[in-house]
Design an enzyme around this catalytic site. Structure first.
Site, short mmCIF file in Angstrom:
data_model
loop_
_atom_site.label_atom_id
_atom_site.label_comp_id
_atom_site.label_asym_id
_atom_site.label_seq_id
_atom_site.Cartn_x
_atom_site.Cartn_y
_atom_site.Cartn_z
N HIS A 1 -27.29 -19.43 4.98
CA HIS A 1 -28.13 -18.35 5.50
C HIS A 1 -29.64 -18.65 5.47
O HIS A 1 -30.28 -18.73 6.51
CB HIS A 1 -27.89 -17.07 4.69
CG HIS A 1 -26.47 -16.64 4.57
ND1 HIS A 1 -25.78 -16.03 5.60
CD2 HIS A 1 -25.61 -16.72 3.53
CE1 HIS A 1 -24.56 -15.75 5.19
NE2 HIS A 1 -24.43 -16.16 3.94
O1 RIB Z 1 -26.17 -12.11 3.12
C1 RIB Z 1 -26.73 -13.36 2.79
C2 RIB Z 1 -28.03 -13.18 2.06
O2 RIB Z 1 -27.79 -12.49 0.83
C3 RIB Z 1 -28.66 -14.52 1.64
O3 RIB Z 1 -30.06 -14.36 1.58
C4 RIB Z 1 -28.12 -14.74 0.28
O4 RIB Z 1 -28.95 -15.58 -0.52
C5 RIB Z 1 -28.13 -13.35 -0.26
O5 RIB Z 1 -29.45 -13.06 -0.71
#
Ligand code: RIB
Ligand code: CA
Length: 313
Positions: free
Chosen positions: A243
């Site tokens: 992500h």
């Molecule tokens: O949903 C994914 C996000 O939530 C990313 O930033 C992960 O690190 C968590 O913070």
């Protein structure tokens, strides 16, 4: 090369946050003014530890870390140890960080930096819940007009949610903060699950990181090996969605991504869909555009960039 782009990274490390921070550290196009931590994946004490551990893995203790909010602005904290492990950085052997936390609160650091630097020159890169940013806006509304851009990982639309069927974790943890940020008028670029679920840590992609062999690269690969197990089990995919580095990759190579300007509203009340980002992708509401929402990405180009830059650490 033109002047490096000034950024503040607001983060809740998190293995994927670590990948984003390493990508930024390996990129001379970026000038990291500071790292601010927030409660999210794990509690604030842990995210503040983890940010310093990551910097020490990369021998970059010149970058300062400021601890921020230890809970969302209007609801109890929800964490994600089930994804990231008890430490939030499970995978490599972790040490106790030697570098200090800065005394200044993250929110004050954000406000003071935005007021000190020329207007329109500082980019906020948010990798976790938006609590620090919303709190800074509440305390100093004048900063909204001084932010160059806020590039955030959060939300989802066609892809739905990952912590509930409707909501992505960063928004779900603090929907009131997200609503305030999306109402602020700050130019927002949004990296939702629709993008991040396309950058899976396939073995072939992680192989190029594994070949580097440096201390930071080894630590990152061990983090990713741990981090992906949850998503592989949940989605049956080959690898997990990486992500947070999409935020930094956008600053470095925006051409890797494509999307469109949309209106985005945040659900803050319905128990069923709280934290949902309601993205008007088909422009049916006529509501004002308040974010550039990304939907597609050149995944192989993204991983090539990540490996090349981590290779420089
Ligand atoms: O949903 C994914 C996000 O939530 C990313 O930033 C992960 O690190 C968590 O913070
Ligand atoms: Ca994160």
């Amino acid at each position: 090369m033109s002047e490096p782009r000034k950024i503040i990274i607001d983060t809740d490390p998190g293995q994927d946050d670590a990948a984003a921070i390493m990508l930024a550290l390996g990129s001379p196009e970026l000038d990291i003014l500071g790292i601010t931590t927030v409660a999210g994946n794990v509690p604030l004490a842990r995210t503040s530890c983890n940010a310093r551990i990551i910097l020490e893995f990369c021998s970059r203790t010149d970058v300062k870390v400021y601890a921020g909010a230890d809970r969302p602005i209007a609801r109890p904290l929800v964490t994600a140890e089930h994804v990231h492990g008890k430490t939030g950085l499970d995978g490599p052997e972790l040490h106790e960080p030697q570098m200090p936390l800065e005394a200044r609160h993250a929110v004050d650091f954000i406000i003071e930096t935005l007021r000190r630097e020329p207007a329109g020159t500082v980019t906020l890169c948010t990798l976790g819940p938006l609590t620090n940013i919303a709190t800074a806006l509440e305390k100093a509304p004048d900063i909204a007009g001084r932010v160059r851009e806020l590039v955030m990982m959060g939300g989802g639309f066609f892809e739905g949610g990952n912590i509930t069927p409707a909501a992505e974790f960063n928004i779900y943890v603090d929907p009131e903060a997200a609503a305030a940020v999306f109402k602020s008028g700050i130019p927002i670029v949004m990296m939702p699950l629709d993008v991040t679920h396309k950058v899976l840590t396939l073995k072939s992609r992680v192989a190029s990181l594994r070949e580097i062999g440096s201390r930071p690269a080894k630590a990152l690969v061990e983090m990713l090996d741990f981090f992906e197990r949850f998503d592989v089990e949940k989605y049956g995919s080959d690898g997990g969605p990486l992500h947070d580095p999409t935020v930094i990759a956008y600053l470095l190579k925006p051409e890797l991504f494509s999307g469109r300007d949309c209106n985005v509203e945040i659900e803050t009340t319905s128990p069923l869909t709280v934290g949902m980002t309601v993205v008007d992708w088909w422009q049916v509401t006529g509501r004002k555009h308040n974010a550039r929402v990304m939907k597609d990405v050149d995944a192989d180009g993204f991983f090539a960039l990540l490996a090349e830059r981590v290779g420089r650490l």
